[in-house]
Design a protein around this motif. Structure first.
Motif, mmCIF file in Angstrom:
data_model
loop_
_atom_site.group_PDB
_atom_site.id
_atom_site.type_symbol
_atom_site.label_atom_id
_atom_site.label_comp_id
_atom_site.label_asym_id
_atom_site.label_seq_id
_atom_site.Cartn_x
_atom_site.Cartn_y
_atom_site.Cartn_z
ATOM 1 N N GLU A 145 -6.847 -5.854 -4.843
ATOM 2 C CA GLU A 145 -7.172 -4.810 -4.908
ATOM 3 C C GLU A 145 -6.633 -3.822 -4.163
ATOM 4 O O GLU A 145 -5.954 -3.938 -2.599
ATOM 5 C CB GLU A 145 -8.760 -5.245 -4.382
ATOM 6 C CG GLU A 145 -9.615 -6.173 -5.616
ATOM 7 C CD GLU A 145 -10.390 -5.958 -5.262
ATOM 8 O OE1 GLU A 145 -11.729 -5.304 -4.153
ATOM 9 O OE2 GLU A 145 -11.383 -7.026 -5.856
ATOM 10 N N ALA A 146 -6.416 -2.867 -4.847
ATOM 11 C CA ALA A 146 -6.249 -1.668 -3.842
ATOM 12 C C ALA A 146 -6.921 -0.273 -3.721
ATOM 13 O O ALA A 146 -7.449 0.049 -5.798
ATOM 14 C CB ALA A 146 -4.512 -0.568 -4.492
ATOM 15 N N THR A 147 -7.557 0.475 -2.805
ATOM 16 C CA THR A 147 -8.053 1.655 -3.099
ATOM 17 C C THR A 147 -7.410 2.532 -2.168
ATOM 18 O O THR A 147 -6.653 2.341 -1.942
ATOM 19 C CB THR A 147 -9.296 1.924 -1.862
ATOM 20 O OG1 THR A 147 -10.203 0.163 -1.745
ATOM 21 C CG2 THR A 147 -10.112 2.615 -2.218
ATOM 22 N N VAL A 148 -7.313 3.518 -2.934
ATOM 23 C CA VAL A 148 -6.502 5.189 -3.017
ATOM 24 C C VAL A 148 -7.346 5.828 -3.254
ATOM 25 O O VAL A 148 -7.968 6.723 -3.708
ATOM 26 C CB VAL A 148 -5.663 5.229 -5.356
ATOM 27 C CG1 VAL A 148 -4.794 6.345 -4.703
ATOM 28 C CG2 VAL A 148 -4.563 3.711 -4.881
ATOM 29 N N THR A 198 -5.991 -3.758 -8.763
ATOM 30 C CA THR A 198 -6.152 -3.187 -9.294
ATOM 31 C C THR A 198 -6.847 -1.909 -8.528
ATOM 32 O O THR A 198 -6.732 -2.348 -7.070
ATOM 33 C CB THR A 198 -7.777 -4.033 -9.692
ATOM 34 O OG1 THR A 198 -9.192 -3.993 -8.737
ATOM 35 C CG2 THR A 198 -8.094 -5.290 -10.711
ATOM 36 N N LEU A 199 -6.671 -0.617 -8.974
ATOM 37 C CA LEU A 199 -6.734 0.562 -8.370
ATOM 38 C C LEU A 199 -8.521 1.116 -8.495
ATOM 39 O O LEU A 199 -8.841 1.044 -9.286
ATOM 40 C CB LEU A 199 -6.152 1.016 -9.387
ATOM 41 C CG LEU A 199 -4.124 0.702 -9.215
ATOM 42 C CD1 LEU A 199 -3.337 1.751 -10.022
ATOM 43 C CD2 LEU A 199 -3.869 0.254 -8.238
ATOM 44 N N ALA A 258 0.534 -1.323 0.075
ATOM 45 C CA ALA A 258 -0.331 -0.215 0.056
ATOM 46 C C ALA A 258 1.007 0.860 -0.350
ATOM 47 O O ALA A 258 0.118 2.339 -1.040
ATOM 48 C CB ALA A 258 -0.975 0.000 0.784
ATOM 49 N N ASP A 259 1.487 1.546 1.245
ATOM 50 C CA ASP A 259 3.111 2.472 0.741
ATOM 51 C C ASP A 259 3.505 2.773 -0.416
ATOM 52 O O ASP A 259 3.493 3.452 -0.945
ATOM 53 C CB ASP A 259 4.148 2.608 2.076
ATOM 54 C CG ASP A 259 2.910 2.478 2.931
ATOM 55 O OD1 ASP A 259 2.013 2.796 3.479
ATOM 56 O OD2 ASP A 259 4.080 1.686 4.381
ATOM 57 N N LEU A 260 4.253 1.452 -0.821
ATOM 58 C CA LEU A 260 4.020 1.563 -2.729
ATOM 59 C C LEU A 260 3.780 1.933 -3.496
ATOM 60 O O LEU A 260 4.585 2.946 -4.688
ATOM 61 C CB LEU A 260 5.575 0.443 -3.103
ATOM 62 C CG LEU A 260 5.799 -0.205 -4.101
ATOM 63 C CD1 LEU A 260 7.480 0.652 -3.947
ATOM 64 C CD2 LEU A 260 6.419 -0.902 -4.534
ATOM 65 N N ILE A 261 2.265 1.840 -3.314
ATOM 66 C CA ILE A 261 1.582 1.940 -4.630
ATOM 67 C C ILE A 261 1.389 3.696 -4.484
ATOM 68 O O ILE A 261 1.261 3.930 -5.018
ATOM 69 C CB ILE A 261 -0.190 1.324 -4.447
ATOM 70 C CG1 ILE A 261 0.149 -0.255 -4.794
ATOM 71 C CG2 ILE A 261 -0.832 2.051 -5.331
ATOM 72 C CD1 ILE A 261 -0.977 -1.021 -4.564
ATOM 73 N N ARG A 262 0.984 3.972 -2.772
ATOM 74 C CA ARG A 262 1.150 5.386 -2.539
ATOM 75 C C ARG A 262 2.204 6.220 -3.312
ATOM 76 O O ARG A 262 1.437 7.627 -4.242
ATOM 77 C CB ARG A 262 0.928 5.716 -1.503
ATOM 78 C CG ARG A 262 0.287 7.440 -0.763
ATOM 79 C CD ARG A 262 -0.096 7.231 0.682
ATOM 80 N NE ARG A 262 1.736 7.572 1.482
ATOM 81 C CZ ARG A 262 1.672 6.395 2.048
ATOM 82 N NH1 ARG A 262 0.751 5.434 2.492
ATOM 83 N NH2 ARG A 262 3.174 6.254 2.408
#
Length: 149
Positions: free
Chosen positions: A48-51, A91-92, A11-15
């Motif tokens: 799944e990732a929620t941004v 998925t974002l 999650a930190d990397l995606i952010r």
């Protein structure tokens, strides 16, 4: 516990990747400097990732930013996949963060409370007690009243 730590790291990397890509790699004018990535959450299975993001502007700019993020979703997911090196790139999903609106609402309520407190202070400034300043009897006062009778 290891899965939670892995999801947190992802999650930190995606952010970070999404924020950098929005700042430097996406040329969409709807995603100008007024879009800020505030948080990212990844499901336990890392699928799944929620941004969460905020947009500083009016409702029109918020709608434009949401449309811009939806159109850039594929490019952003590709950037995340390249940076993460995981078997399956999540998925974002982009969600407007309600925190700034909630903070503004709370701040407005606190301002109303301060104004109300100030009005009460102004009204009570010249007021006098309805009875004695100290309505409670103290030890020994009953004895004085009895002695006077």
């Amino acid at each position: 516990m290891a899965d939670n730590a892995r999801a947190k790291r992802l999650a930190d990397l995606i952010r970070e990747v999404v924020a950098q890509k929005l700042q430097r790699g996406i040329k969409d004018p709807r995603l100008g400097t007024h879009v800020t990535i505030t948080d990212t959450r990844v499901t336990g299975d890392l699928r799944e990732a929620t941004v969460f993001y905020t947009v500083y502007g009016d409702d029109e700019e918020r709608a434009a930013a949401a449309a811009g993020l939806e159109s850039a979703k594929g490019v952003l997911r590709s950037a995340v996949g390249a940076a993460a090196g995981v078997k399956f790139t999540p998925t974002l999903t982009f969600v407007a963060d309600a925190l700034p609106d909630t903070a503004k609402t709370i701040e407005d309520l606190l301002d109303k409370a301060r104004q109300s407190d100030e009005k009460v202070r102004e009204v009570s400034a010249g007021a006098a007690y309805a009875g004695d300043a100290d309505p409670y009897k103290k030890p020994g006062e009953d004895d004085e009243d009895d002695a006077a009778e």
